[in-house]
Scaffold this motif. Structure first.
Motif, PDB file in Angstrom:
ATOM      1  N   ASN A 360       0.814  -1.219   0.000  1.00 49.24           N
ATOM      2  CA  ASN A 360       0.000   0.000   0.000  1.00 49.24           C
ATOM      3  C   ASN A 360       0.845   1.265   0.000  1.00 49.24           C
ATOM      4  O   ASN A 360       0.361   2.344   0.332  1.00 49.24           O
ATOM      5  N   GLY A 361       2.119   1.107  -0.365  1.00 51.14           N
ATOM      6  CA  GLY A 361       2.971   2.266  -0.562  1.00 51.14           C
ATOM      7  C   GLY A 361       3.647   2.826   0.669  1.00 51.14           C
ATOM      8  O   GLY A 361       4.244   3.901   0.618  1.00 51.14           O
ATOM      9  N   ILE A 362       3.571   2.129   1.788  1.00 51.12           N
ATOM     10  CA  ILE A 362       4.249   2.595   3.002  1.00 51.12           C
ATOM     11  C   ILE A 362       5.749   2.412   2.826  1.00 51.12           C
ATOM     12  O   ILE A 362       6.211   1.388   2.316  1.00 51.12           O
ATOM     13  N   SER A 363       6.538   3.379   3.249  1.00 49.28           N
ATOM     14  CA  SER A 363       7.983   3.343   3.033  1.00 49.28           C
ATOM     15  C   SER A 363       8.667   2.314   3.926  1.00 49.28           C
ATOM     16  O   SER A 363       8.147   1.935   4.984  1.00 49.28           O
ATOM     17  N   LEU A 364       9.854   1.898   3.494  1.00 43.82           N
ATOM     18  CA  LEU A 364      10.648   0.949   4.284  1.00 43.82           C
ATOM     19  C   LEU A 364      10.990   1.520   5.653  1.00 43.82           C
ATOM     20  O   LEU A 364      11.039   0.785   6.645  1.00 43.82           O
ATOM     21  N   GLU A 365      11.258   2.826   5.729  1.00 43.41           N
ATOM     22  CA  GLU A 365      11.627   3.459   6.998  1.00 43.41           C
ATOM     23  C   GLU A 365      10.506   3.333   8.017  1.00 43.41           C
ATOM     24  O   GLU A 365      10.748   3.059   9.203  1.00 43.41           O
ATOM     25  N   VAL A 366       9.258   3.516   7.552  1.00 41.39           N
ATOM     26  CA  VAL A 366       8.108   3.392   8.459  1.00 41.39           C
ATOM     27  C   VAL A 366       7.926   1.939   8.898  1.00 41.39           C
ATOM     28  O   VAL A 366       7.692   1.650  10.075  1.00 41.39           O
ATOM     29  N   VAL A 367       8.055   1.013   7.950  1.00 40.80           N
ATOM     30  CA  VAL A 367       7.906  -0.415   8.267  1.00 40.80           C
ATOM     31  C   VAL A 367       8.991  -0.844   9.257  1.00 40.80           C
ATOM     32  O   VAL A 367       8.740  -1.636  10.170  1.00 40.80           O
ATOM     33  N   LYS A 368      10.196  -0.319   9.088  1.00 39.28           N
ATOM     34  CA  LYS A 368      11.299  -0.614  10.021  1.00 39.28           C
ATOM     35  C   LYS A 368      10.920  -0.214  11.440  1.00 39.28           C
ATOM     36  O   LYS A 368      11.167  -0.965  12.403  1.00 39.28           O
ATOM     37  N   THR A 369      10.306   0.959  11.611  1.00 40.22           N
ATOM     38  CA  THR A 369       9.902   1.421  12.939  1.00 40.22           C
ATOM     39  C   THR A 369       8.799   0.549  13.518  1.00 40.22           C
ATOM     40  O   THR A 369       8.807   0.210  14.706  1.00 40.22           O
ATOM     41  N   ILE A 370       7.854   0.163  12.663  1.00 50.08           N
ATOM     42  CA  ILE A 370       6.733  -0.674  13.123  1.00 50.08           C
ATOM     43  C   ILE A 370       7.227  -2.041  13.589  1.00 50.08           C
ATOM     44  O   ILE A 370       6.813  -2.546  14.637  1.00 50.08           O
ATOM     45  N   LEU A 371       8.135  -2.629  12.812  1.00 47.88           N
ATOM     46  CA  LEU A 371       8.628  -3.976  13.133  1.00 47.88           C
ATOM     47  C   LEU A 371       9.704  -3.972  14.215  1.00 47.88           C
ATOM     48  O   LEU A 371      10.071  -5.025  14.741  1.00 47.88           O
ATOM     49  N   GLY A 372      10.242  -2.788  14.529  1.00 49.54           N
ATOM     50  CA  GLY A 372      11.258  -2.705  15.579  1.00 49.54           C
ATOM     51  C   GLY A 372      12.611  -3.227  15.161  1.00 49.54           C
ATOM     52  O   GLY A 372      13.378  -3.721  15.992  1.00 49.54           O
ATOM     53  N   HIS A 373      12.931  -3.101  13.872  1.00 47.57           N
ATOM     54  CA  HIS A 373      14.240  -3.545  13.393  1.00 47.57           C
ATOM     55  C   HIS A 373      15.304  -2.506  13.712  1.00 47.57           C
ATOM     56  O   HIS A 373      15.061  -1.301  13.610  1.00 47.57           O
ATOM     57  N   LYS A 374      16.481  -2.972  14.077  1.00 45.68           N
ATOM     58  CA  LYS A 374      17.595  -2.063  14.340  1.00 45.68           C
ATOM     59  C   LYS A 374      18.254  -1.593  13.045  1.00 45.68           C
ATOM     60  O   LYS A 374      18.803  -0.499  12.982  1.00 45.68           O
ATOM     61  N   ASN A 375      18.194  -2.438  12.030  1.00 39.80           N
ATOM     62  CA  ASN A 375      18.865  -2.141  10.763  1.00 39.80           C
ATOM     63  C   ASN A 375      17.866  -2.300   9.629  1.00 39.80           C
ATOM     64  O   ASN A 375      17.132  -3.299   9.565  1.00 39.80           O
ATOM     65  N   ILE A 376      17.837  -1.340   8.718  1.00 38.93           N
ATOM     66  CA  ILE A 376      16.864  -1.390   7.621  1.00 38.93           C
ATOM     67  C   ILE A 376      17.123  -2.555   6.678  1.00 38.93           C
ATOM     68  O   ILE A 376      16.233  -3.004   5.961  1.00 38.93           O
TER      69      ILE A 376
END
Length: 413
Positions: A360-376
């Motif tokens: 749905n066009g959400i950026s990788l940076e936002v998904v990284k924050t949602i998933l709690g990843h330390k590294n993109i």
């Protein structure tokens, strides 16, 4: 304080060519057990199983019995010294001290010490799940050493590069593990041997040249249609309805099993009037914070279980079963919803990353924050190019580039 128990034993099943059996001393401290070879062998008839001594008729009885007594006294003395200095006492530590110090440290002894340290730090910088992974690797190493070398343990200084190659073969052939599963155990082994270098048990890491390459995995997720069928599925019994609701909640939040199981009121921020409420929760796996805006579907599920939350002593937001039962019931749910995939909470996490957000066009940076990843780069593993996203982006290209007929190039005839 754990009591130190020891007992001389005859290894009656390990009969040598001359009919004798090796003598060992078994040491037990709490749950840790090990054995020390006395370097002597006698026949079954020459061993007094009650007195735990060699019978006088054996010509070397006095010598062997003196060695047994010496080892017993040594165990008692070393145990007393360890207690006096406040050090951790395990059967493996006693064996190492009796065998002569650092140069004789064994692989499984060091692994046991490592796991004991991890266990002591659970709730701080380690989890129970991490300890279980190390314990599983240790168990597989024990099985490998016994089957390959016919001994209970190996001195670390004896390890050669061939050991790790043989261990990899054992994991993939005898244990029937897939490549990536085998590599996880090898990484744990390399960590223990690296610890041995740091503690000066050995000078050089014998497995340093071994590369733990991980094979790329196709990360499965639910399609929009499969997710819709799951949400709209009716006529479920109460047990499967709860499982469905928790799984769908994970699909719209990306929470892991460990995190959704501990989710409570304190993790919810905002009142939801002017903007979306947000889940802020440290990941159990990495301790990094997830910031997850609550989408309408997730909010509706939380609202449905408000009575549960009010009655729950821990104020948890959702009734989560044990991991084993949860995955068991998900298989049943998948069959009822005509989903030909093995449903797990991790598939729900993938669904959040791919179907719900990236498609749905959400950026990788936002998904990284949602998933709690330390590294993109970790997030990029989830962001596989789905057919929907591929077609959508190519359609955009067509509209931008080829919509004007006059600008289209014409092939020469």
């Amino acid at each position: 304080m754990e009591q130190i128990n020891y007992c001389p034993i005859l290894k009656a099943k390990k009969i040598k060519a001359d009919g004798t059996c090796p003598l060992h001393i078994r040491i037990k401290v709490g749950s840790s057990i090990t054995e020390i070879s006395l370097k002597y062998s006698v026949t079954k008839d020459d061993w007094d199983a009650v007195r735990k001594r060699v019978k006088p008729r054996n010509p070397n009885a006095a010598l062997i019995n003196a060695a047994i007594i010496s080892h017993e006294n040594n165990i008692v003395q070393i145990g007393a010294d360890l207690r006096l200095t406040g050090q951790v006492i395990t059967a493996q530590v006693l064996k190492m001290r009796i065998s002569g110090g650092n140069n004789n440290m064994t692989l499984l002894s060091l692994f046991f010490k490592h796991n004991t340290d991890v266990k002591a730090r659970i709730g701080n910088d380690f989890s129970i799940a991490t300890l279980r992974k190390y314990e599983l690797t240790k168990m597989k190493l024990e099985q490998f050493i016994q089957s390959k070398y016919l001994v209970d343990d190996l001195q670390i200084r004896e390890l050669k590069y061939g050991f790790i190659l043989d261990f990899e073969t054992f994991l993939k052939s005898t244990q029937k593990l897939a490549h990536n599963s085998a590599i996880k155990h090898i990484k744990n082994l390399k960590k223990i041997v690296r610890l041995a270098v740091q503690l000066d048990y050995i000078e050089k890491h014998p497995f340093d040249a071994f590369k733990c390459s991980v094979a790329e995995v196709n990360r499965n997720c639910l399609t929009k249609d499969e997710l819709r069928r799951l949400i709209e599925k009716g006529s479920l019994n109460s047990r499967l309805e709860v499982i469905r609701d928790v799984f769908v909640f994970c699909c719209y939040t990306g929470l892991s099993y460990a995190d959704v199981a501990k989710l409570n009121r304190d993790h919810i921020n905002g009142d939801g009037k002017d903007e979306l409420r947000v889940i802020i929760i440290p990941r159990t796996k990495t301790k990094s914070n997830c910031r997850i805006p609550l989408l309408p579907v997730a909010e509706a599920i939380l609202k449905k279980y408000i009575p549960f939350t009010k009655a729950d002593k821990l104020k948890r937001l959702l009734p989560v079963n044990s991991n084993q039962k949860f995955n068991e019931y998900l298989k049943e749910l998948a069959t009822l919803c005509d989903i030909n995939k093995t449903l797990t909470v991790h598939i729900a996490r993938h669904t959040m990353a791919c179907t719900v957000t990236l498609e749905n066009g959400i950026s990788l940076e936002v998904v990284k924050t949602i998933l709690g990843h330390k590294n993109i780069r970790t997030t990029q593993l989830y962001s596989k190019m789905t057919d929907i996203r591929l077609h959508a982006e190519m359609n955009t290209l067509i509209l931008k580039t080829f919509s004007n007929k006059n600008s289209n190039p014409t092939l020469c005839k």
